[in-house]
Scaffold this motif. Sequence first.
Motif, PDB file in Angstrom:
ATOM      1  N   GLU A 326       0.817  -1.218   0.000  1.00 17.48           N
ATOM      2  CA  GLU A 326       0.000   0.000   0.000  1.00 17.48           C
ATOM      3  C   GLU A 326       0.853   1.271   0.000  1.00 17.48           C
ATOM      4  O   GLU A 326       0.293   2.370   0.000  1.00 17.48           O
ATOM      5  CB  GLU A 326      -0.922   0.012   1.236  1.00 17.48           C
ATOM      6  N   ARG A 327       2.175   1.083   0.019  1.00 20.81           N
ATOM      7  CA  ARG A 327       3.092   2.241   0.047  1.00 20.81           C
ATOM      8  C   ARG A 327       2.737   3.175   1.215  1.00 20.81           C
ATOM      9  O   ARG A 327       2.590   4.392   1.065  1.00 20.81           O
ATOM     10  CB  ARG A 327       3.070   3.021  -1.267  1.00 20.81           C
ATOM     11  N   GLU A 328       2.643   2.602   2.378  1.00 19.80           N
ATOM     12  CA  GLU A 328       2.225   3.338   3.578  1.00 19.80           C
ATOM     13  C   GLU A 328       3.426   4.043   4.207  1.00 19.80           C
ATOM     14  O   GLU A 328       4.426   3.396   4.556  1.00 19.80           O
ATOM     15  CB  GLU A 328       1.608   2.364   4.585  1.00 19.80           C
ATOM     16  N   PRO A 329       3.362   5.345   4.405  1.00 25.46           N
ATOM     17  CA  PRO A 329       4.477   6.059   5.030  1.00 25.46           C
ATOM     18  C   PRO A 329       4.832   5.476   6.396  1.00 25.46           C
ATOM     19  O   PRO A 329       3.954   5.226   7.228  1.00 25.46           O
ATOM     20  CB  PRO A 329       3.947   7.491   5.163  1.00 25.46           C
ATOM     21  N   GLY A 330       6.125   5.253   6.617  1.00 24.86           N
ATOM     22  CA  GLY A 330       6.595   4.741   7.899  1.00 24.86           C
ATOM     23  C   GLY A 330       6.569   3.238   8.034  1.00 24.86           C
ATOM     24  O   GLY A 330       7.060   2.694   9.022  1.00 24.86           O
ATOM     25  N   ARG A 331       6.021   2.548   7.039  1.00 25.87           N
ATOM     26  CA  ARG A 331       5.902   1.091   7.133  1.00 25.87           C
ATOM     27  C   ARG A 331       7.237   0.370   6.943  1.00 25.87           C
ATOM     28  O   ARG A 331       7.552  -0.571   7.661  1.00 25.87           O
ATOM     29  CB  ARG A 331       4.887   0.602   6.081  1.00 25.87           C
ATOM     30  N   LEU A 332       8.048   0.796   5.961  1.00 26.28           N
ATOM     31  CA  LEU A 332       9.212   0.015   5.572  1.00 26.28           C
ATOM     32  C   LEU A 332      10.506   0.815   5.670  1.00 26.28           C
ATOM     33  O   LEU A 332      10.597   1.941   5.175  1.00 26.28           O
ATOM     34  CB  LEU A 332       9.032  -0.495   4.136  1.00 26.28           C
ATOM     35  N   THR A 333      11.497   0.199   6.302  1.00 29.82           N
ATOM     36  CA  THR A 333      12.828   0.777   6.439  1.00 29.82           C
ATOM     37  C   THR A 333      13.838  -0.163   5.802  1.00 29.82           C
ATOM     38  O   THR A 333      13.826  -1.367   6.079  1.00 29.82           O
ATOM     39  CB  THR A 333      13.184   0.975   7.927  1.00 29.82           C
ATOM     40  N   PHE A 334      14.693   0.362   4.959  1.00 23.81           N
ATOM     41  CA  PHE A 334      15.808  -0.409   4.415  1.00 23.81           C
ATOM     42  C   PHE A 334      17.073  -0.043   5.188  1.00 23.81           C
ATOM     43  O   PHE A 334      17.484   1.123   5.207  1.00 23.81           O
ATOM     44  CB  PHE A 334      16.004  -0.139   2.924  1.00 23.81           C
ATOM     45  N   ILE A 335      17.688  -1.051   5.820  1.00 27.33           N
ATOM     46  CA  ILE A 335      18.889  -0.856   6.627  1.00 27.33           C
ATOM     47  C   ILE A 335      20.067  -1.424   5.838  1.00 27.33           C
ATOM     48  O   ILE A 335      20.206  -2.638   5.701  1.00 27.33           O
ATOM     49  CB  ILE A 335      18.755  -1.563   7.984  1.00 27.33           C
ATOM     50  N   THR A 336      20.873  -0.550   5.267  1.00 35.32           N
ATOM     51  CA  THR A 336      21.948  -0.999   4.390  1.00 35.32           C
ATOM     52  C   THR A 336      23.192  -1.362   5.193  1.00 35.32           C
ATOM     53  O   THR A 336      23.600  -0.618   6.088  1.00 35.32           O
ATOM     54  CB  THR A 336      22.292   0.073   3.349  1.00 35.32           C
ATOM     55  N   ARG A 337      23.775  -2.524   4.863  1.00 30.86           N
ATOM     56  CA  ARG A 337      24.965  -3.007   5.570  1.00 30.86           C
ATOM     57  C   ARG A 337      25.930  -3.565   4.528  1.00 30.86           C
ATOM     58  O   ARG A 337      26.072  -4.779   4.365  1.00 30.86           O
ATOM     59  CB  ARG A 337      24.586  -4.077   6.599  1.00 30.86           C
ATOM     60  N   MET A 338      26.582  -2.677   3.813  1.00 32.91           N
ATOM     61  CA  MET A 338      27.329  -3.070   2.631  1.00 32.91           C
ATOM     62  C   MET A 338      28.835  -3.082   2.805  1.00 32.91           C
ATOM     63  O   MET A 338      29.552  -3.608   1.956  1.00 32.91           O
ATOM     64  CB  MET A 338      26.943  -2.153   1.471  1.00 32.91           C
ATOM     65  N   GLY A 339      29.351  -2.495   3.879  1.00 33.92           N
ATOM     66  CA  GLY A 339      30.786  -2.418   4.084  1.00 33.92           C
ATOM     67  C   GLY A 339      31.357  -1.135   3.506  1.00 33.92           C
ATOM     68  O   GLY A 339      30.878  -0.615   2.490  1.00 33.92           O
ATOM     69  N   ALA A 340      32.403  -0.628   4.164  1.00 34.11           N
ATOM     70  CA  ALA A 340      32.993   0.649   3.734  1.00 34.11           C
ATOM     71  C   ALA A 340      33.507   0.568   2.297  1.00 34.11           C
ATOM     72  O   ALA A 340      33.460   1.549   1.555  1.00 34.11           O
ATOM     73  CB  ALA A 340      34.125   1.039   4.681  1.00 34.11           C
ATOM     74  N   GLY A 341      33.975  -0.593   1.878  1.00 32.67           N
ATOM     75  CA  GLY A 341      34.511  -0.732   0.539  1.00 32.67           C
ATOM     76  C   GLY A 341      33.475  -0.884  -0.546  1.00 32.67           C
ATOM     77  O   GLY A 341      33.798  -0.821  -1.741  1.00 32.67           O
ATOM     78  N   ASN A 342      32.215  -1.073  -0.172  1.00 32.86           N
ATOM     79  CA  ASN A 342      31.142  -1.312  -1.141  1.00 32.86           C
ATOM     80  C   ASN A 342      30.092  -0.211  -1.210  1.00 32.86           C
ATOM     81  O   ASN A 342      29.404  -0.070  -2.214  1.00 32.86           O
ATOM     82  CB  ASN A 342      30.415  -2.621  -0.812  1.00 32.86           C
ATOM     83  N   ILE A 343      29.952   0.561  -0.119  1.00 32.68           N
ATOM     84  CA  ILE A 343      28.789   1.429   0.032  1.00 32.68           C
ATOM     85  C   ILE A 343      28.662   2.427  -1.119  1.00 32.68           C
ATOM     86  O   ILE A 343      27.573   2.638  -1.673  1.00 32.68           O
ATOM     87  CB  ILE A 343      28.829   2.160   1.398  1.00 32.68           C
TER      88      ILE A 343
END
Length: 463
Positions: A326-343
Amino acid sequence: MTELSAKPAFSLSSTAQSGAADYPGLDDWRDLPVSQQPSWQDKDVFDASVRELSVLPPLVFAGEVDVLRERLAAAAQGKAFLLQGGDCAETFEAATADKISARVKTILQMAVVLTYGAAMPVIKMGRMAGQFAKPRSSNDETRNGVTLPAYRGDIVNGYEFTPESRGHDASRMLRAYHTSASTLNLIRAFTQGGFADLRSVHQWNKGFTENPAHARYESLARDIDRAIKFMASCGADFEALKRVEFFASHEALLLDYERALTRIDSRTGFPYDTSAHFLWIGERTRGLEDAHVDFLSRVRNPIGVKLGPSTTGDDALRLIDKLDPEREPGRLTFITRMGAGNIREKLPAVVEKVTASGAQVLWVTDPMHGNTVTSPNGYKTRNFDDVIDEVRGFFEVHHALGTVPGGLHVEMTGDDVAECLGGADPVDQESFLDKYESVCDPRLNHMQSLEMAFLVAGALAKH
């Protein structure tokens, strides 16, 4: 993604479900691929534990969860910033008043600095009161020719390397519930009873900047001090500044536990997982057709997903369709964990694809998990400079794309441990011999956590 194919030895029986929430689809996950689950050793103990969990009072309340969703929606729009911090893996033994207060105190100290740097509200969230389960890369651990089940967190088994300790004991879920309840009770007392007074928190930070190693942060601390004195001179209502909102979160790894604590909200008729306000899905368990994604798609809590360097833009879009149709504001958070060499290389394509789709997720950086290394003397550790570099890269990517860097997710403690190398008052590997306490992943100590806050505050001010 690395996934373990083993399923639990048995699933929740119909008799054990009698007090659990009844809602269409909540148990569909049982027929899907599931990884990182225990093999409970005693079915009777399991049934009794789940039956009791399913009728115990909620640990958090649906109304609080709804407030958090509103706060996270503001962060996704650049009107607030999320600070999420706490232990990599909580233990029952460490759930003492002193250790809990030190962790809360550190998060509050970081939040004051970030609030000033960002010039916006900071949402305070602990990896606390439920972070008792941990994913593992192997089902077993071998020491000196002896092989036993891997430690999966206190909610499943013990850390001591004995057959008795390492057995998967479902009664530990009840102890996790009661430990979480007492932790939340203490957190509520601290954050509502004057412990979180802005003036006191700022005074604690003065102690940090008085350390010669941290002298470069003294200017920012003086600016905050002047701002507080100005507010007081203007007659600001410091009564309101004595209390703060504080939310609890953990990785929703152990599905038997999460399912048993799911309740139907009497106001809306919707299911809420009342084990925490915010739940996230780990990098190892985010398979689109797998059990964790399916279960969390059906509860009303705000949901996070960890995204590692292998994540594509299409992966992110499919997760959005499943978890936030439903594309609801506040519903979904993406937490990126890619490493300093990849970000800087990997993140832009994912952010661009999500932004082009029109979805508005909250982007948060986890600079810890992509930067884990082994020290020369054999300890799992992280270099503080790598952690900070990933945070910088996260801000640089979002600044270049014109998108919102909305939060920071960090493994930290309020204690004087030595687990991550470096910092302005540096930790070296020799300190690990006496001060390495984590049962799983290395955490920033109190001083390193505050140093990170001052550095991130500078990035927020520029952004």
